[in-house]
Design a protein around this motif. Structure first.
Motif: not given
Length: 614
Positions: A72-79, A104-105, A189-192, A194-203
């Motif tokens: 519940e806490r973290l599945s939306a933040r993990i891909a 998530t998967v 999923p769309d949120h995944v 977007k999250m992956v794109a954000s991580l790639a920018e920071d990486l």
């Protein structure tokens, strides 16, 4: 001999340490890649990240409320991205919480026709309270996200996000950014995305803290383009690889004298190599049988449970060039698909430093280091497995066909909260002659499955299940009629017409009585570490009275008052829980004490409106 060579087996890192959140930070986002995956391990990961008290895998699996809250806490933040068709099956039935992993998967396929084989974690941690700079952690592994207890290698790097891009990270950035586009069948999923794109920018702007004695770190990725990377040739060579091919090894040892070349692999792999290839390695080693079995001592404690080390799974290439040593580790074996043709998607990190600091090839394999777990390879004639190999190849070819097929499960509501699942495929799947196919809903188990003789656009009934057991995951069993060889795995499907109440049904099944409800409320409200320890104790049959008190209402009331004066997150969690557990027809729920409902209505009346779920 150096006191601390790079591959010293005493330098152990537990999975939980790699995933542990730094003090003063919260996990903001995480992406993982793996070749194979099992659902139980995937369920444990969010709980491990959420609760530092999660000491091992089995303890967490025995505590469903901790699994639930971690998800519940973290599945939306993990891909998690894994090779399509390589999720392990659970013929006896999977945990119902597997449904909460659906977004998530994401199953993916290598763009050049090989295997999607990288194993890495990229995590971003945000400072609690929002003040300060986010941190990154990169972990490159040889281990898949499963319970496999083989000998593995890992590299974990912490870093900060700088103001400028660093070319060093470009290969990793390309890999992370490409992941959503590699999806097979069901899109990410769309949120995944977007999250992956954000991580790639920071990486791209990451600056990594170097391990001691490492002067330079380089990264490489194969399998995304025509460009193929492989380790540089040096004057001395050490290869650690559980799988090997003649062509790849010939490329690696070119220009290296046999006395300066060492190869550690599996005996069954070495037995298949050409004599000429074997002759080019003056030192041929395998893992000692005593290191592959329990020796009477307790197995190593990891976040995935107490396990003995079994078999070789580590991959490393060690070269000496001038006065320097380069150690390359990652996902790639010394095989043609990984290092020559570039069919496989692989990730590598190369650590460079002075040989006097990192150690030579001889240092790594010395009897005081890795050598004490190794023995010299004794040539032998392998058994004739031509028939079995042919059967496995037939099943693998059909597995790939199924993995690339877009499947749909449509839900039809029936009486008593039952769901009839209808299965269809986007295009016709031709089942090869001599191969049988059985499919089943993953939570229900293979006994609820059907033998399939045709799979196409026409819907066919798959199973009738309670709503809480419905997921998009389908268990698959392939059987070769000639040899009797079987393969079990899991495929994901698109899930159509799913009733909104499914998550509520899963919650009601887990929180089956008032005691469980109050324990969960205490977890939502209390100190994470202490509440998690209490839950794990309860999961192992321990006594909760010392933590929760003999009367639950008083400590819960105090915590609710504190939560009301905070940011409201904890009260929002309670609102979400209560609304899900209530019967939509009667607005009541037997597992929620009436006294708590009265108390909750008082708090709800003074909650900010944006915290309510009306």
């Amino acid at each position: 001999m150096q006191d601390n060579v790079a591959l010293d087996p005493e330098n152990r890192a537990l999975y939980a340490e790699i995933l542990r959140t730094p003090a003063g930070y919260d996990l903001d986002a995480a992406v993982a890649t793996t070749y194979t995956l099992d659902f139980e391990t995937a369920l444990v990961v969010p709980a491990t990240l959420a609760f530092h008290a999660a000491e091992n895998r089995q303890e967490t699996l025995d505590t469903p409320l901790a699994l639930l809250e971690g998800l519940e806490r973290l599945s939306a933040r993990i891909a998690i991205f894994c090779e399509a068709g390589r999720i392990k099956a659970t013929p006896k039935g999977a945990n119902s919480l597997t449904a909460l992993l659906e977004d998530t998967v994401t199953e993916v396929a290598a763009p050049r026709g090989g295997a999607f084989h990288p194993k890495l974690w990229l995590l971003r941690f945000a400072p609690i309270g929002g003040r300060g700079q986010s941190r990154l952690r990169l972990a490159l592994l040889s281990r898949n996200l499963t319970t496999d207890a083989s000998w593995d290698l890992s590299l974990s790097l912490d870093g900060r996000i700088a103001d400028t891009r660093h070319d060093q990270n470009a290969p990793l950035v390309d890999l992370i950014a490409a992941l959503p586009g590699l999806a097979a069948g069901r899109p990410a999923p769309d949120h995944v995305t977007k999250m992956v794109a954000s991580l790639a920018e920071d990486l791209a702007c990451a600056e990594w803290e170097h391990p001691e004695h490492v002067r330079k770190i380089g990264f490489a990725v194969n399998g995304l383009t025509d460009r193929v990377w492989r380790p540089q040739v040096g004057r001395k060579l050490g290869v650690i690889s559980p799988f090997v091919t003649d062509r790849a090894l010939k490329t690696l040892y070119r220009g290296v004298a046999p006395d300066d070349a060492c190869l550690l692999s599996r005996a069954e792999e070495l037995a298949l190599l050409e004599p000429e290839t074997l002759s080019r390695f003056g030192n041929l080693l395998v893992l000692d049988e005593m290191a592959e079995t329990e020796d009477g001592e307790e197995g190593e404690q990891t976040s995935l449970g107490p396990v003995p080390a079994r078999g070789l799974h580590a991959k490393a290439f060690i070269t000496e060039r001038y006065s320097s040593t380069e150690i390359t580790m990652g996902s790639g074996n010394a095989t043609s698909p990984a290092l020559l043709g570039g069919e496989n998607v692989e990730v590598f990190a190369t650590l460079s430093g002075y040989s006097e600091d990192l150690g030579t090839v001889e240092d790594q394999m010395s009897p005081e280091r890795l050598g004490r777990f190794l023995r010299t390879y004794v040539p032998y004639t392998p058994d004739d497995t031509e028939k079995e190999d042919a059967a496995e190849k037939r099943l693998e070819q059909f597995r790939r066909v199924l993995a690339g097929t877009s499947l749909t499960l449509r839900c039809e509501e029936r009486e008593n909260s039952q769901i009839l699942l209808h299965l269809s495929a986007e295009a016709e799947v031709v089942i090869p002659e001599g191969i049988s196919l059985r499919l089943w809903p993953i939570v229900a188990g293979t006994d609820h499955g059907v033998d399939v003789i045709s799979l196409n656009e026409q819907e066919r009934p798959l199973a009738r299940l309670p709503l809480r057991d419905v997921t998009r995951w389908i268990g698959v069993r392939l059987r070769d009629g000639e040899s009797g060889l079987e393969q079990d795995f899991t495929l994901g499907a698109a899930l159509a017409d799913l009733p909104e109440a499914r998550t509520s049904e899963i919650l009601r099944a887990l929180i089956e009585n008032r005691g469980a409800f109050l324990r969960y409320i205490r977890l939502l409200l209390g100190d994470v570490s202490e509440a998690a320890k209490a839950l794990f104790a309860a999961g192992q049959g321990g006594d909760l009275s010392g933590v929760f008190g003999t009367g639950q209402e008083s400590p819960i009331l105090e915590d609710m008052v504190r939560a009301l004066s905070g940011d409201g997150r904890q009260l929002r969690d309670i609102e979400r829980l209560v609304s899900r557990l209530r019967d939509p027809n009667t607005d009541r729920c037997e597992v929620i004490p009436e006294e708590f409902l009265q108390l909750w209505e008082t708090f709800r009346a003074v909650m900010p409106e944006d915290n309510r779920h009306d």
